[in-house]
Design a protein around this motif. Sequence first.
Motif, PDB file in Angstrom:
ATOM      1  N   LEU A 140      -1.210  61.370  50.498  1.00 18.39           N
ATOM      2  CA  LEU A 140      -1.904  60.903  49.297  1.00 18.39           C
ATOM      3  C   LEU A 140      -1.348  59.593  48.749  1.00 18.39           C
ATOM      4  N   ALA A 141      -0.332  59.054  49.397  1.00 18.49           N
ATOM      5  CA  ALA A 141       0.231  57.783  48.924  1.00 18.49           C
ATOM      6  C   ALA A 141      -0.870  56.716  48.914  1.00 18.49           C
ATOM      7  N   GLY A 142      -1.109  56.115  47.751  1.00 17.48           N
ATOM      8  CA  GLY A 142      -2.133  55.086  47.635  1.00 17.48           C
ATOM      9  C   GLY A 142      -3.538  55.612  47.541  1.00 17.48           C
ATOM     10  N   LYS A 143      -3.703  56.947  47.453  1.00 19.46           N
ATOM     11  CA  LYS A 143      -5.036  57.552  47.386  1.00 19.46           C
ATOM     12  C   LYS A 143      -5.167  58.366  46.104  1.00 19.46           C
ATOM     13  N   THR A 144      -6.395  58.453  45.600  1.00 17.86           N
ATOM     14  CA  THR A 144      -6.662  59.322  44.453  1.00 17.86           C
ATOM     15  C   THR A 144      -7.098  60.699  44.923  1.00 17.86           C
ATOM     16  N   TYR A 145      -7.902  60.705  45.997  1.00 15.74           N
ATOM     17  CA  TYR A 145      -8.405  61.970  46.519  1.00 15.74           C
ATOM     18  C   TYR A 145      -8.211  62.031  48.035  1.00 15.74           C
ATOM     19  N   ILE A 146      -8.458  63.191  48.596  1.00 17.83           N
ATOM     20  CA  ILE A 146      -8.234  63.420  50.023  1.00 17.83           C
ATOM     21  C   ILE A 146      -9.152  62.559  50.875  1.00 17.83           C
ATOM     22  N   SER A 147     -10.447  62.580  50.557  1.00 14.82           N
ATOM     23  CA  SER A 147     -11.416  61.838  51.358  1.00 14.82           C
ATOM     24  C   SER A 147     -12.586  61.457  50.482  1.00 14.82           C
ATOM     25  N   GLY A 148     -13.608  60.863  51.078  1.00 16.92           N
ATOM     26  CA  GLY A 148     -14.776  60.445  50.316  1.00 16.92           C
ATOM     27  C   GLY A 148     -14.900  58.938  50.317  1.00 16.92           C
ATOM     28  N   GLU A 149     -16.118  58.449  50.285  1.00 20.88           N
ATOM     29  CA  GLU A 149     -16.349  57.014  50.306  1.00 20.88           C
ATOM     30  C   GLU A 149     -15.895  56.370  48.996  1.00 20.88           C
ATOM     31  N   LEU A 150     -15.459  55.153  49.106  1.00 21.37           N
ATOM     32  CA  LEU A 150     -15.037  54.417  47.922  1.00 21.37           C
ATOM     33  C   LEU A 150     -16.260  54.006  47.106  1.00 21.37           C
ATOM     34  N   ILE A 151     -16.241  54.309  45.836  1.00 20.99           N
ATOM     35  CA  ILE A 151     -17.300  53.901  44.926  1.00 20.99           C
ATOM     36  C   ILE A 151     -16.655  53.111  43.801  1.00 20.99           C
ATOM     37  N   LEU A 152     -17.022  51.836  43.690  1.00 21.35           N
ATOM     38  CA  LEU A 152     -16.414  50.947  42.700  1.00 21.35           C
ATOM     39  C   LEU A 152     -14.898  50.944  42.850  1.00 21.35           C
ATOM     40  N   HIS A 153     -14.477  50.893  44.135  1.00 26.26           N
ATOM     41  CA  HIS A 153     -13.055  50.809  44.462  1.00 26.26           C
ATOM     42  C   HIS A 153     -12.276  52.075  44.086  1.00 26.26           C
ATOM     43  N   ARG A 154     -12.981  53.175  43.930  1.00 34.74           N
ATOM     44  CA  ARG A 154     -12.302  54.439  43.604  1.00 34.74           C
ATOM     45  C   ARG A 154     -12.810  55.519  44.559  1.00 34.74           C
ATOM     46  N   ASN A 155     -11.860  56.388  44.946  1.00 33.64           N
ATOM     47  CA  ASN A 155     -12.254  57.506  45.803  1.00 33.64           C
ATOM     48  C   ASN A 155     -13.117  58.488  45.022  1.00 33.64           C
ATOM     49  N   LYS A 156     -13.958  59.199  45.746  1.00 34.71           N
ATOM     50  CA  LYS A 156     -14.818  60.204  45.132  1.00 34.71           C
ATOM     51  C   LYS A 156     -14.350  61.600  45.524  1.00 34.71           C
ATOM     52  N   LEU A 157     -14.278  62.495  44.533  1.00 40.56           N
ATOM     53  CA  LEU A 157     -13.880  63.873  44.792  1.00 40.56           C
ATOM     54  C   LEU A 157     -14.850  64.508  45.791  1.00 40.56           C
ATOM     55  N   SER A 158     -14.312  65.258  46.789  1.00 42.65           N
ATOM     56  CA  SER A 158     -15.157  65.885  47.805  1.00 42.65           C
ATOM     57  C   SER A 158     -14.763  67.340  48.017  1.00 42.65           C
ATOM     58  N   LYS A 159     -15.520  68.002  48.883  1.00 46.73           N
ATOM     59  CA  LYS A 159     -15.224  69.396  49.205  1.00 46.73           C
ATOM     60  C   LYS A 159     -13.853  69.540  49.845  1.00 46.73           C
ATOM     61  N   ASP A 160     -13.406  68.474  50.526  1.00 41.93           N
ATOM     62  CA  ASP A 160     -12.075  68.530  51.142  1.00 41.93           C
ATOM     63  C   ASP A 160     -11.000  68.751  50.079  1.00 41.93           C
ATOM     64  N   ASP A 161     -11.152  68.060  48.931  1.00 38.67           N
ATOM     65  CA  ASP A 161     -10.174  68.214  47.855  1.00 38.67           C
ATOM     66  C   ASP A 161     -10.157  69.648  47.333  1.00 38.67           C
ATOM     67  N   ILE A 162     -11.356  70.227  47.198  1.00 41.33           N
ATOM     68  CA  ILE A 162     -11.445  71.589  46.668  1.00 41.33           C
ATOM     69  C   ILE A 162     -10.767  72.581  47.612  1.00 41.33           C
ATOM     70  N   LYS A 163     -10.972  72.387  48.906  1.00 38.94           N
ATOM     71  CA  LYS A 163     -10.394  73.323  49.884  1.00 38.94           C
ATOM     72  C   LYS A 163      -8.872  73.221  49.923  1.00 38.94           C
ATOM     73  N   VAL A 164      -8.379  71.972  49.876  1.00 38.67           N
ATOM     74  CA  VAL A 164      -6.923  71.797  49.869  1.00 38.67           C
ATOM     75  C   VAL A 164      -6.346  72.294  48.553  1.00 38.67           C
ATOM     76  N   TYR A 165      -7.037  72.019  47.468  1.00 43.30           N
ATOM     77  CA  TYR A 165      -6.610  72.466  46.135  1.00 43.30           C
ATOM     78  C   TYR A 165      -6.439  73.988  46.094  1.00 43.30           C
ATOM     79  N   ALA A 166      -7.386  74.686  46.732  1.00 43.34           N
ATOM     80  CA  ALA A 166      -7.333  76.158  46.736  1.00 43.34           C
ATOM     81  C   ALA A 166      -6.145  76.678  47.527  1.00 43.34           C
ATOM     82  N   ALA A 167      -5.651  75.873  48.477  1.00 44.44           N
ATOM     83  CA  ALA A 167      -4.538  76.321  49.312  1.00 44.44           C
ATOM     84  C   ALA A 167      -3.177  76.044  48.684  1.00 44.44           C
ATOM     85  N   VAL A 168      -3.154  75.214  47.618  1.00 43.51           N
ATOM     86  CA  VAL A 168      -1.905  74.912  46.924  1.00 43.51           C
ATOM     87  C   VAL A 168      -1.719  75.946  45.818  1.00 43.51           C
ATOM     88  N   LEU A 169      -0.564  76.581  45.779  1.00 45.32           N
ATOM     89  CA  LEU A 169      -0.350  77.689  44.845  1.00 45.32           C
ATOM     90  C   LEU A 169      -0.336  77.240  43.387  1.00 45.32           C
TER      91      LEU A 169
END
Length: 226
Positions: free
Chosen positions: A21-50
């Motif tokens: 995540l160094a230099g990233k806001t979210y796991i994946s997703g296309e850049l919109i206005l120079h910012r990452n977009k929250l995606s399903k990948d973030d939700i899945k990883v989020y659920a795996a973190v206690l």
Amino acid sequence: MAITFSDLHTEAGLKSLDKFLAGKTYISGELILHRNKLSKDDIKVYAAVLGKPAESFPNASKWYECVSSHLANSFPGKAVGVRIGGKGAPAAAAPAKADAGDDDLDLFGDETEEEKKAAEEREASKKASTKKKESGKSSVLMDIKPWDDETDMKKLEEAVRSVEMPGLLWGASKLVPVGYGIKKLQIMLTIVDDLVSVDSLIEEHLTVEPCNEHVQSCDIVAFNKI
């Protein structure tokens, strides 16, 4: 590019996530206005973190807060506080692939073909175990020969029909001349294949006492599946 995260309940797993995540806001997703977009990948990883990663993992900690903030906006209901017990790894966490490189990684993605096949096999097995087995039936024509011309054929037939067992049904019969005044009994029977063996019927019932007082031998003339 895909990536595999494993053991996110451990320090080593969080370290790997923090590095990614160094230099990233979210796991994946296309850049919109120079910012990452929250995606399903973030939700899945989020659920795996206690829980929220410690400050020693600044990138992962910041990412966790961002995802939490988005989820809070999506679910505005008042929370009363929930604790999750146990120290083991979450069931949803996927183990890292052996020899997996940076270009071949599974980001807790959609269900794989192997997982779909395993689920289908389990469902099929479940249906097979609950479905009542339907056993086949067979129609048999049998010749039963007496010892000689003095054998009482009426008593012979009575002895044959006296044999009873689950899955056995005696049918029509007739006397057929074989020569020298001797007649044989030709009789139909229906059997449930899983319950009755014709060979056992002959060897263990029709050619032993008391039937063998009248019966010399038995022959199968016809055997047809129903």
